[in-house]
Design an enzyme around this catalytic site. Sequence first.
Site, short mmCIF file in Angstrom:
data_model
loop_
_atom_site.label_atom_id
_atom_site.label_comp_id
_atom_site.label_asym_id
_atom_site.label_seq_id
_atom_site.Cartn_x
_atom_site.Cartn_y
_atom_site.Cartn_z
N GLN A 195 3.10 51.05 39.19
CA GLN A 195 3.75 51.60 38.00
C GLN A 195 3.40 50.82 36.73
O GLN A 195 3.69 51.28 35.63
CB GLN A 195 5.28 51.60 38.18
CG GLN A 195 5.79 52.40 39.37
CD GLN A 195 5.49 53.89 39.26
OE1 GLN A 195 5.22 54.42 38.17
NE2 GLN A 195 5.51 54.57 40.38
N LYS A 240 -1.94 57.74 39.81
CA LYS A 240 -0.80 57.60 38.89
C LYS A 240 -1.28 57.30 37.47
O LYS A 240 -0.47 57.07 36.57
CB LYS A 240 0.12 56.47 39.36
CG LYS A 240 0.82 56.75 40.70
CD LYS A 240 1.75 55.61 41.04
CE LYS A 240 2.17 55.60 42.48
NZ LYS A 240 3.18 56.60 42.83
N HIS A 245 9.02 48.90 46.42
CA HIS A 245 8.66 50.14 47.11
C HIS A 245 8.38 49.78 48.58
O HIS A 245 7.92 48.67 48.87
CB HIS A 245 7.39 50.69 46.45
CG HIS A 245 6.94 52.03 46.92
ND1 HIS A 245 6.25 52.21 48.10
CD2 HIS A 245 7.05 53.26 46.37
CE1 HIS A 245 5.96 53.49 48.24
NE2 HIS A 245 6.44 54.16 47.21
C1 LIG Z 1 5.93 50.62 42.82
C2 LIG Z 1 5.13 51.42 43.80
N1 LIG Z 1 4.45 50.79 44.75
C3 LIG Z 1 3.69 51.43 45.64
C4 LIG Z 1 3.59 52.79 45.62
C5 LIG Z 1 2.73 53.48 46.62
O1 LIG Z 1 1.68 54.13 45.96
P1 LIG Z 1 0.66 55.03 46.79
O2 LIG Z 1 1.48 56.12 47.41
O3 LIG Z 1 -0.30 55.53 45.77
O4 LIG Z 1 0.05 54.15 47.81
C6 LIG Z 1 4.30 53.51 44.67
C7 LIG Z 1 4.26 54.98 44.65
O5 LIG Z 1 5.14 55.64 44.16
C8 LIG Z 1 5.08 52.81 43.72
O6 LIG Z 1 5.76 53.44 42.77
#
Ligand SMILES: Cc1ncc(COP(=O)(O)O)c(C=O)c1O
Length: 400
Positions: free
Chosen positions: A194, A217, A114
């Site tokens: 995740q 999440k 991500h």
């Molecule tokens: C694998 C992964 N990492 C990081 C994030 C970032 O999460 P957040 O927006 O809660 O900081 C997400 C959000 O979808 C994610 O799926």
Amino acid sequence: MLDIEAVRRDFPILEKGVIYLDNAASSLTPEQVVLKEMEFYREYRANVERGVHRFSQRASEEYEEAHDEVARFIGAPGRRNLAMVRNTTEAINLVANSLEWEKGDKIVTTVIEHHSNYITWLRVVQRHGCMVEAIRSNVEGIFDMTDFERAIDDRTRLVAVTHVSNVLGCIQPVTEIASIAHEHGALILVDGAQGVPHIKTDVIKMGVDFLAFSGHKMLGPTGSGGLYIDEGQLDSTEPLCIGGGTIHDVSLGSYELAVPPQKFEAGTPAIAQVIGLGEACRYLDRVGMDEVKRWDERLVKKLAEGLSEIDGVEIYGPSDPSQRVGLVSFNVRDMNPHDVALSLDEEYDIAVRSGHHCALPLMMELFDMPEGNARASTYLYNTPEEIDVLLGAVETIAKG
Ligand SMILES: Cc1ncc(COP(=O)(O)O)c(C=O)c1O
């Protein structure tokens, strides 16, 4: 056995008639968590760790208990190992800004990350003259471990990998990667955004130095998340911000930081959200993470098999269902994934995510797919019947 009817009663939002399959972006929140947050506002709303009066005392107790609960949930030794932050992104940035980088330090990461666990490291490269190596997986998101063995060397300062891909749903062997990192004296940060909501997490067994995750999440409130910090890194890890609440002693010319986790939580924290996240962990513990995973596997297997049988639909991620958790992303013929998601919402009351899912390196390097795809992601309150409705809707859309 997960009692699906009882679980669904805890989520009154499900009565709105929407089939919610966007859990990888953000989950729904059970009534217990909503009530726990409301209790703070209605019964004892006050700041924490600052007042001698009863409201502040109660707020501080609940806030600290929530730390204990969340720490227990991820297998951390105690609350000192858990900094409460707003989300995974903040947790990763805390580590990136805290390490004392030296020119030439190497960061090993992967192409399936991500953006939060990728551009953060690119900024470290720009600022400190470090370098990044992004290991490639195959198109299913599966890595060859020898690539990690080759890439992680004695110049490697940090290995930053996701536990579960938010696009492919593939589960990574983080324990194995952690031990390769440690053999070379490197630290390992795992993006658990995740993973933590779906897989029973034990940071000690995983052998990680840092684990970042998001409360929103995993049934918790938005604005809640955590960073696990291993005992060995607690002293050297610097807070992102300092100020009120992070201080043991201050004089005109100097200051001494408080012990963890206080040193990481500057200013008035997200009190209700943290208390709510503690309640979310209690809820997941009551249901049982093994049950959550079993239910997940059943739904995702049905989803993957069903979608791949539809003419004109392509699915992405591991072909072996045991290597996948929580989600299936897919495309329909040459349709733009946003049009698929819009049609599912407007015509079938089904919520899915579409686009590049904040994972452009993955979309471009593995697939050359700038428009991305549509993603259906499940959680413990989804049902096999809901998956059937989705499959029927996608089939109709694919027929054009
Ligand atoms: C694998 C992964 N990492 C990081 C994030 C970032 O999460 P957040 O927006 O809660 O900081 C997400 C959000 O979808 C994610 O799926």
